[in-house]
Design a protein around this motif. Structure first.
Motif, mmCIF file in Angstrom:
data_model
loop_
_atom_site.group_PDB
_atom_site.id
_atom_site.type_symbol
_atom_site.label_atom_id
_atom_site.label_comp_id
_atom_site.label_asym_id
_atom_site.label_seq_id
_atom_site.Cartn_x
_atom_site.Cartn_y
_atom_site.Cartn_z
ATOM 1 N N GLN A 1 9.635 -0.676 1.753
ATOM 2 C CA GLN A 1 9.170 -1.788 0.934
ATOM 3 C C GLN A 1 8.743 -2.973 1.803
ATOM 4 O O GLN A 1 8.595 -4.080 1.284
ATOM 5 C CB GLN A 1 10.290 -2.238 -0.014
ATOM 6 N N ASN A 2 8.543 -2.753 3.103
ATOM 7 C CA ASN A 2 8.326 -3.873 4.005
ATOM 8 C C ASN A 2 6.912 -3.868 4.576
ATOM 9 O O ASN A 2 6.136 -2.934 4.369
ATOM 10 C CB ASN A 2 9.352 -3.848 5.140
ATOM 11 N N LEU A 3 6.596 -4.917 5.337
ATOM 12 C CA LEU A 3 5.328 -5.038 6.044
ATOM 13 C C LEU A 3 5.577 -4.976 7.543
ATOM 14 O O LEU A 3 6.636 -5.389 8.027
ATOM 15 C CB LEU A 3 4.648 -6.357 5.680
ATOM 16 N N ARG A 4 4.578 -4.487 8.277
ATOM 17 C CA ARG A 4 4.685 -4.379 9.729
ATOM 18 C C ARG A 4 3.712 -5.340 10.397
ATOM 19 O O ARG A 4 2.796 -5.874 9.765
ATOM 20 C CB ARG A 4 4.421 -2.939 10.167
ATOM 21 N N VAL A 5 3.908 -5.535 11.677
ATOM 22 C CA VAL A 5 3.053 -6.465 12.425
ATOM 23 C C VAL A 5 1.587 -6.086 12.272
ATOM 24 O O VAL A 5 0.715 -6.947 12.080
ATOM 25 C CB VAL A 5 3.465 -6.494 13.917
ATOM 26 N N GLY A 6 1.287 -4.795 12.348
ATOM 27 C CA GLY A 6 -0.104 -4.370 12.237
ATOM 28 C C GLY A 6 -0.752 -4.707 10.912
ATOM 29 O O GLY A 6 -1.988 -4.775 10.806
ATOM 30 N N ASP A 7 0.064 -4.956 9.885
ATOM 31 C CA ASP A 7 -0.477 -5.273 8.556
ATOM 32 C C ASP A 7 -1.097 -6.654 8.486
ATOM 33 O O ASP A 7 -1.847 -6.950 7.542
ATOM 34 C CB ASP A 7 0.622 -5.172 7.494
ATOM 35 N N ILE A 8 -0.786 -7.527 9.448
ATOM 36 C CA ILE A 8 -1.262 -8.919 9.325
ATOM 37 C C ILE A 8 -2.782 -9.023 9.427
ATOM 38 O O ILE A 8 -3.359 -10.042 9.031
ATOM 39 C CB ILE A 8 -0.585 -9.856 10.360
ATOM 40 N N TRP A 9 -3.443 -7.974 9.910
ATOM 41 C CA TRP A 9 -4.901 -7.971 9.973
ATOM 42 C C TRP A 9 -5.534 -7.313 8.753
ATOM 43 O O TRP A 9 -6.751 -7.267 8.632
ATOM 44 C CB TRP A 9 -5.388 -7.280 11.249
ATOM 45 N N SER A 10 -4.738 -6.813 7.833
ATOM 46 C CA SER A 10 -5.272 -6.171 6.636
ATOM 47 C C SER A 10 -5.828 -7.230 5.689
ATOM 48 O O SER A 10 -5.247 -8.318 5.542
ATOM 49 C CB SER A 10 -4.173 -5.383 5.917
ATOM 50 N N PRO A 11 -6.946 -6.928 5.019
ATOM 51 C CA PRO A 11 -7.536 -7.926 4.118
ATOM 52 C C PRO A 11 -6.634 -8.313 2.952
ATOM 53 O O PRO A 11 -6.766 -9.414 2.406
ATOM 54 C CB PRO A 11 -8.821 -7.235 3.625
ATOM 55 N N ASP A 12 -5.711 -7.428 2.580
ATOM 56 C CA ASP A 12 -4.823 -7.737 1.453
ATOM 57 C C ASP A 12 -3.441 -8.187 1.903
ATOM 58 O O ASP A 12 -2.501 -8.218 1.092
ATOM 59 C CB ASP A 12 -4.701 -6.528 0.531
ATOM 60 N N PHE A 13 -3.292 -8.533 3.200
ATOM 61 C CA PHE A 13 -1.955 -8.885 3.713
ATOM 62 C C PHE A 13 -1.354 -10.061 2.959
ATOM 63 O O PHE A 13 -0.177 -10.024 2.570
ATOM 64 C CB PHE A 13 -2.012 -9.213 5.206
#
Length: 423
Positions: free
Chosen positions: A144-156
């Motif tokens: 259910q979490n977010l990772r560092v790599g997700d911060i560049w995702s458009p929906d972050f």
């Protein structure tokens, strides 16, 4: 890859030792934990506590990796970087820190949930640092979490905002008066995420294995210590990650076949912070004096550490499961001038039997102590192990025989250079 680990309940002096030997490596890599760690390092008469940043940061030619097994709090990370640059303006962290894209993020509400659980009688109070580390790891396991790599995702931003709102509402529904406001913690978090984007984030498993294939030397840095390991420590009074040599492999994505030296750090006595069994604990005036003399207060929280005699059954257990090859002993200088020092050699159990190796501690075991002659020496000007007093040499020989590993380094004071290479 060589590994540096704590063998007790943390605060053994890992940061100082890593800072000392990291010049012999090309990369230092943190494999577990988050901002709940606190590695104190002394430079030019000043002391700084590193939390997320690996302890090799002061070596200009060393790359510092924050590995996949860690959890990273962008807000704490930003504060730590800014504090580091105030401490030493010559450091260029954006050039010397590489972060795993797969490391999980600590959200601001994770800290609030940590506080809520520590203060709510419905939950077991274990004495955490309230940095949200367990909540980040638990949400990692729950997927259910977010990772560092997700911060560049458009929906972050929308995904992160959903988590923050969900957690905030859960806390309010649980009766917590939540401060600061959701808007305030959200803004601070997203500002810190923008700051985080300045750093190189990559698949550090590939980076590290490529480095090894090119002959680069890697030093893996563990936070907390073996007796706080989530699986092998004194559960439930443990941390939320793997603190062992095996954890270094999984946390960095490096095969166990590539392990080299495993340095185990231990104090000449024991300390721990927070709740949990502590068989050799000293609850008298001598323990209080030792706490003051050894400056035994948490480098991260400032909390007074509990004090006890050296615990051999627990230490043997830590050496065994980590496969320690070299022992680094610290704080022998704090016992300087003590007439007699004790070591717990066995536990006596309720049925009268004895244990000599143990990782499962309870409140109902009695430590069997061996008393040895204390030592008195001028450690300040000591340059060689040959200058040690005979009583301390006997103490070290006793440990080597009991643990079946050599004591290769002996710390003789808090200063960076106050450490003797014994072998």
């Amino acid at each position: 890859m060589d590994i540096v680990l704590g063998l007790q309940w943390g605060d053994e002096g890992k940061g100082k030792f890593i800072d000392l030997i990291s010049e012999n490596y090309d990369i230092t890599a943190r494999f577990n934990g988050g901002a709940n760690a606190g590695h104190s390092i002394e430079r030019n008469g000043k002391r700084i506590t590193l939390k997320m940043i690996p302890s090799g940061i002061f070596m200009k030619e060393v790359q510092n990796v924050i590995g996949t097994g860690t959890v990273l709090d962008p807000v704490s990370f930003k504060k730590e970087i800014l504090n580091l640059q105030l401490f030493d303006h010559t450091i260029q962290p954006e050039k010397n820190i590489i972060i795993s894209k797969k490391a999980h993020l600590v959200m601001p509400t994770h800290k609030l949930l940590d506080i809520f659980m520590e203060e709510n009688p419905e939950y077991t109070t274990i004495g955490t640092t309230k940095n949200g580390i367990a909540q980040a790891y638990s949400n990692k396991i729950l997927r259910q979490n977010l990772r560092v790599g997700d911060i560049w995702s458009p929906d972050f931003q929308s995904r992160a905002q959903h988590i923050l709102y969900r957690d905030y509402k859960m806390l309010e529904d649980g009766g917590m008066i939540v401060l600061p406001a959701l808007e305030e913690i959200s803004k601070e978090f997203f500002d810190a995420v923008d700051f985080l984007k300045k750093f190189t984030c990559t698949e550090t498993e590939i980076y590290l294995n490529n480095a090894l294939s090119k002959g680069k030397r890697i030093l893996a840095e563990g936070s907390q210590a073996t007796m706080l390991d989530i699986d092998h420590g004194t559960y439930p009074y443990v941390t939320s990650s793997s603190t062992t040599a095996a954890g270094a492999c999984s946390g960095l994505g490096i095969s166990p076949k590539k392990m080299g030296e495993i340095y185990g750090i231990a104090k000449a006595y024991c300390t721990r912070v927070g709740n949990g069994a502590f068989p050799t604990e000293l609850l008298d005036e001598f323990g209080d004096d030792l706490r003051m003399k050894g400056n035994e207060f948490g480098s991260n929280t400032g909390r007074p550490r509990r004090i006890g005699w050296l615990d051999l059954p627990a230490l043997k257990y830590a050496v065994m499961i980590n496969g320690v090859t070299q022992l680094v002993l610290t704080k022998a200088d704090v016992l300087n001038g003590v007439k007699s020092v004790a070591v717990c050699t066995h536990y006596e159990l309720e049925d009268g039997s004895l244990e000599t190796v143990s990782g499962t501690l309870s409140e109902n075991i009695r430590p069997v102590l061996k008393w040895m002659n204390g030592w008195s020496a001028d450690f300040v000007n000591m340059k060689s192990g040959s200058e040690l007093p005979e009583e301390l040499k006997e103490f070290l020989s006793f440990l080597e025989a009991a643990l079946e590993i050599p004591v290769t380094y002996l710390s003789t004071g808090p200063g960076r250079e106050q450490i003797l290479k014994m072998k």
